[in-house]
Design a protein around this motif. Structure first.
Motif, short mmCIF file in Angstrom:
data_model
loop_
_atom_site.label_atom_id
_atom_site.label_comp_id
_atom_site.label_asym_id
_atom_site.label_seq_id
_atom_site.Cartn_x
_atom_site.Cartn_y
_atom_site.Cartn_z
N ALA A 152 24.15 -9.52 102.49
CA ALA A 152 25.32 -9.39 103.36
C ALA A 152 25.90 -7.99 103.33
CB ALA A 152 26.38 -10.41 102.95
N MET A 153 25.58 -7.21 102.30
CA MET A 153 26.08 -5.83 102.22
C MET A 153 25.54 -4.99 103.38
SD MET A 153 27.97 -3.68 100.81
CE MET A 153 28.44 -4.62 99.36
N TRP A 154 24.34 -5.32 103.88
CA TRP A 154 23.80 -4.58 105.03
C TRP A 154 24.63 -4.83 106.27
CZ3 TRP A 154 20.70 -0.82 104.01
CH2 TRP A 154 19.85 -0.89 102.92
N ALA A 155 25.17 -6.02 106.42
CA ALA A 155 26.05 -6.31 107.56
C ALA A 155 27.34 -5.50 107.46
CB ALA A 155 26.36 -7.81 107.63
N VAL A 156 27.89 -5.37 106.25
CA VAL A 156 29.10 -4.57 106.06
C VAL A 156 28.84 -3.10 106.39
CG1 VAL A 156 30.82 -3.81 104.37
CG2 VAL A 156 29.98 -6.17 104.33
N MET A 157 27.73 -2.56 105.91
CA MET A 157 27.37 -1.18 106.20
C MET A 157 27.17 -0.96 107.70
SD MET A 157 24.77 -0.40 103.05
CE MET A 157 24.36 1.21 103.73
N THR A 158 26.59 -1.95 108.37
CA THR A 158 26.37 -1.83 109.81
C THR A 158 27.69 -1.75 110.56
OG1 THR A 158 24.29 -3.06 109.62
CG2 THR A 158 25.30 -2.92 111.81
N ASN A 183 20.25 1.17 118.70
CA ASN A 183 19.38 2.05 117.91
C ASN A 183 19.12 1.48 116.53
OD1 ASN A 183 18.72 5.05 119.01
ND2 ASN A 183 20.57 4.29 119.97
N ARG A 184 20.17 0.94 115.91
CA ARG A 184 20.02 0.43 114.55
C ARG A 184 19.12 -0.80 114.51
NH1 ARG A 184 22.47 1.61 109.86
NH2 ARG A 184 22.58 0.00 108.24
N VAL A 185 19.34 -1.75 115.42
CA VAL A 185 18.52 -2.98 115.42
C VAL A 185 17.08 -2.67 115.78
CG1 VAL A 185 18.19 -5.19 116.55
CG2 VAL A 185 20.48 -4.48 115.90
N THR A 186 16.88 -1.88 116.83
CA THR A 186 15.51 -1.57 117.27
C THR A 186 14.75 -0.80 116.21
OG1 THR A 186 16.31 -1.51 119.55
CG2 THR A 186 14.16 -0.53 119.11
N ALA A 187 15.41 0.22 115.64
CA ALA A 187 14.73 1.03 114.63
C ALA A 187 14.40 0.20 113.39
CB ALA A 187 15.61 2.22 114.26
N THR A 188 15.32 -0.68 113.00
CA THR A 188 15.06 -1.52 111.82
C THR A 188 13.90 -2.48 112.07
OG1 THR A 188 17.40 -1.40 111.21
CG2 THR A 188 16.10 -3.17 110.23
N PHE A 189 13.87 -3.08 113.26
CA PHE A 189 12.78 -4.01 113.58
C PHE A 189 11.42 -3.29 113.62
CE2 PHE A 189 10.07 -6.11 116.75
CZ PHE A 189 9.95 -7.36 116.17
N THR A 220 20.64 -9.62 108.81
CA THR A 220 21.99 -9.17 108.45
C THR A 220 22.45 -8.02 109.34
OG1 THR A 220 20.94 -7.80 106.73
CG2 THR A 220 21.87 -9.92 106.06
N ILE A 221 21.53 -7.14 109.70
CA ILE A 221 21.90 -6.05 110.62
C ILE A 221 22.22 -6.60 112.00
CG2 ILE A 221 20.98 -4.04 111.84
CD1 ILE A 221 19.64 -3.20 109.29
N ALA A 222 21.49 -7.61 112.45
CA ALA A 222 21.79 -8.24 113.74
C ALA A 222 23.17 -8.89 113.71
CB ALA A 222 20.72 -9.28 114.07
N ILE A 223 23.54 -9.49 112.58
CA ILE A 223 24.88 -10.08 112.46
C ILE A 223 25.94 -8.99 112.56
CG2 ILE A 223 26.45 -11.24 110.87
CD1 ILE A 223 24.01 -12.80 109.82
N GLY A 224 25.74 -7.88 111.86
CA GLY A 224 26.71 -6.79 111.88
C GLY A 224 26.88 -6.16 113.25
N THR A 225 25.76 -5.92 113.93
CA THR A 225 25.84 -5.32 115.28
C THR A 225 26.47 -6.28 116.28
OG1 THR A 225 23.55 -6.04 115.66
CG2 THR A 225 23.90 -3.78 114.92
N SER A 226 26.21 -7.56 116.15
CA SER A 226 26.84 -8.54 117.06
C SER A 226 28.35 -8.53 116.90
CB SER A 226 26.29 -9.94 116.79
OG SER A 226 24.89 -9.97 116.97
N ILE A 227 28.82 -8.49 115.66
CA ILE A 227 30.27 -8.43 115.43
C ILE A 227 30.85 -7.15 116.00
CG2 ILE A 227 32.02 -8.25 113.62
CD1 ILE A 227 30.35 -10.13 111.93
N CYS A 228 30.14 -6.04 115.85
CA CYS A 228 30.62 -4.76 116.39
C CYS A 228 30.75 -4.80 117.90
CB CYS A 228 29.67 -3.63 115.98
SG CYS A 228 29.69 -3.21 114.24
#
Length: 483
Positions: free
Chosen positions: A90-96, A114-120, A202-210
């Motif tokens: 979950a820390m990755w979602a906070v950082m995102t 950019n973050r989701v695509t690059a991570t995938f 977790t990154i997808a969760i963070g970007t969705s919230i953003c």
């Protein structure tokens, strides 16, 4: 036993308590002054922060949105069902949320994408490279090191490509980070696929919230900011041109330069326009801006405005130069110059209204014709002025002689010297050039209206709503009579 040599008496002054008290007072005053200075700096800082919050409340709202997004993502730590689903990742979602939630919606979507695509992509390639490296047995570390070196070098070089740097620079950095992390972790971690899946989720969760926070709670659209910037710059350009010429024909004591400084904002807005146009391309349809709105056309309008602003800057420098046109020539050309600047300013103001309301009015064509008539009138008057000599009054002739000659006084009028014509000729060419640049802005705005499908308003002459009529012959005859 008595001494035979001379005796020396050394008097040692005792330290007075008053001296010690004076040193203590001096140290105390210095400390008091430093504390007061520190307090004043803190007070000044909070005053500036209060002024920024009062002038731009959107920035305060953005801070509240970041706090709300972090509160939402922290629920994955505080709630046991959510924590069991993502675990320590979950820390990755906070950082995102911290790095991806930007001021405008376009910037937030761009960073999130950019973050989701690059991570995938990095995770997928890292898993594939890890499988290939396993086939080499003992050479697995060598293959992993080579893959990291090659892909990191290629990705870093791609950041120098202008098109990649403009839109995907952040994504390239995340790609390098994620690929290196997955490749290095895969050598020691057995469940690499599960690690990559948790990282992406977790990154997808963070970007969705953003994205949801940025779009649903007082959104700041980069496209709307760019639109407002363009029509505000058109208004500033019109005020600068009109104010510059009006101030030139006033007395020296009455001149002011507040309205003349607006063109500097136009000259300094190129980087802001490019950044906003890039971010606006990421935003969905909103308000009056449809899907695939021509954001790049705003850059062409801005470039045309800067060309006109450079001419106004040169005109302002010519007006404020040391070599000035004699007052007798100013009186002859005052009306045609002010008419030309007023007509050009009216065109710019009408274009600003067109951009602001996103409606194309037929008044623009009339104002352009009026400006062309004013240019022709100005050129005719200037040509007639050059054909016949203009006499300086006695007072101006004496002043001219005192500047250029030996201070001799004259008892009769003299012909205007050739040096007095140069500033006027420069101003004439600049005013004509500005009118041509204004026509270029009109062409770009018309193209914008066609691409964005502005609503066309047919301006009809009604009672109390008539177009002003331009009397070209009256301006020419009035100016020639003065000559």
């Amino acid at each position: 036993m008595p001494s035979n040599g001379p005796e020396w008496n050394v008097n040692v002054a005792a330290v007075s308590p008053q001296v010690e008290l004076g040193v203590a007072k001096r140290i105390f005053r210095q400390l008091q002054g430093q504390i007061f200075e520190c307090w004043m700096k803190i007070r000044t800082f909070f005053n500036k922060a209060r002024n920024i919050a009062a002038n731009e409340p959107k920035k305060v709202i953005h801070g509240l949105k970041v706090g709300m997004a972090l509160s939402l993502v922290s629920l994955f730590y505080y709630m046991r069902p959510l924590y069991d689903g993502v675990g320590g990742n979950a820390m990755w979602a906070v950082m995102t949320v911290v790095v991806a939630l930007e001021y405008s919606v376009g910037a937030t979507i761009a960073k999130s994408f950019n973050r989701v695509t690059a991570t995938f992509l990095a995770g997928s390639i890292g898993i594939g490279v890890h499988w290939i490296a396993n086939q080499f047995g003992e050479l697995e570390p060598v293959v992993l090191e080579a893959s990291i070196s090659i892909l990191a070098a290629a990705a870093t070089f791609s950041r120098f490509i202008p098109s990649v740097r403009a839109r995907f620079d952040y994504g390239v950095m995340i790609f390098i980070l994620t690929f290196s992390f997955v490749s290095m972790s895969g050598y020691r971690v057995d469940k690499l696929l599960e690690l990559a899946r948790n990282r992406v989720s977790t990154i997808a969760i963070g970007t969705s919230i953003c994205i949801l926070t940025s779009m649903l709670f007082y959104p700041v659209w980069a496209g709307k900011e760019l639109h407002n910037l363009i029509y505000h710059n058109l208004e500033k350009l019109a005020d600068s041109l009109d104010g510059c010429v009006r101030d030139y024909f006033k007395d020296n004591e009455e001149r002011f330069s507040r309205k003349q400084e607006g063109y500097k904002c136009v000259l300094n807005s190129k980087a802001t326009e490019e950044a906003m146009a890039n971010l606006a391309g990421w935003e969905p349809a909103h308000g009056r801006f449809k899907f695939r709105h021509p954001w790049k056309q705003y850059l062409k309008i801005g470039a045309s405005m800067r060309s006109c602003a450079y001419c106004i800057e040169t005109l302002n420098g010519c007006i404020n130069s040391e070599v000035q046109t004699p007052e007798v020539l100013k009186k002859h050309l005052k009306e045609v110059c002010m008419t030309l600047s007023s007509c050009s300013s009216n065109v710019l103001k009408e274009l600003a209204m067109t951009m602001q309301t996103m409606t194309k009015s037929t008044k623009t064509e009339f104002f352009v014709q009026e400006m062309n008539f004013a240019v022709q009138s100005f050129q005719n008057v200037f040509k007639e002025l050059l054909k016949q000599p203009v006499l300086l009054p006695v007072a101006e002739a004496d002043e001219q002689n005192s500047r250029t000659c030996k201070g001799e006084m004259s008892q009769k009028p003299q012909i205007v010297p050739i040096m007095g014509i140069f500033p006027l000729a420069t101003m004439a060419s600049l005013l004509t050039e500005i009118a041509e640049q204004v026509e270029g802005i009109v062409a770009e705005v018309d193209e914008m209206a066609a691409q964005a499908e502005f609503y066309v308003v047919n301006y009809k002459e009604k009672k109390g709503n008539k177009l002003p009529k331009f009397n070209q012959d009256h301006v020419i005859l009035t100016s020639l009579q003065r000559v």
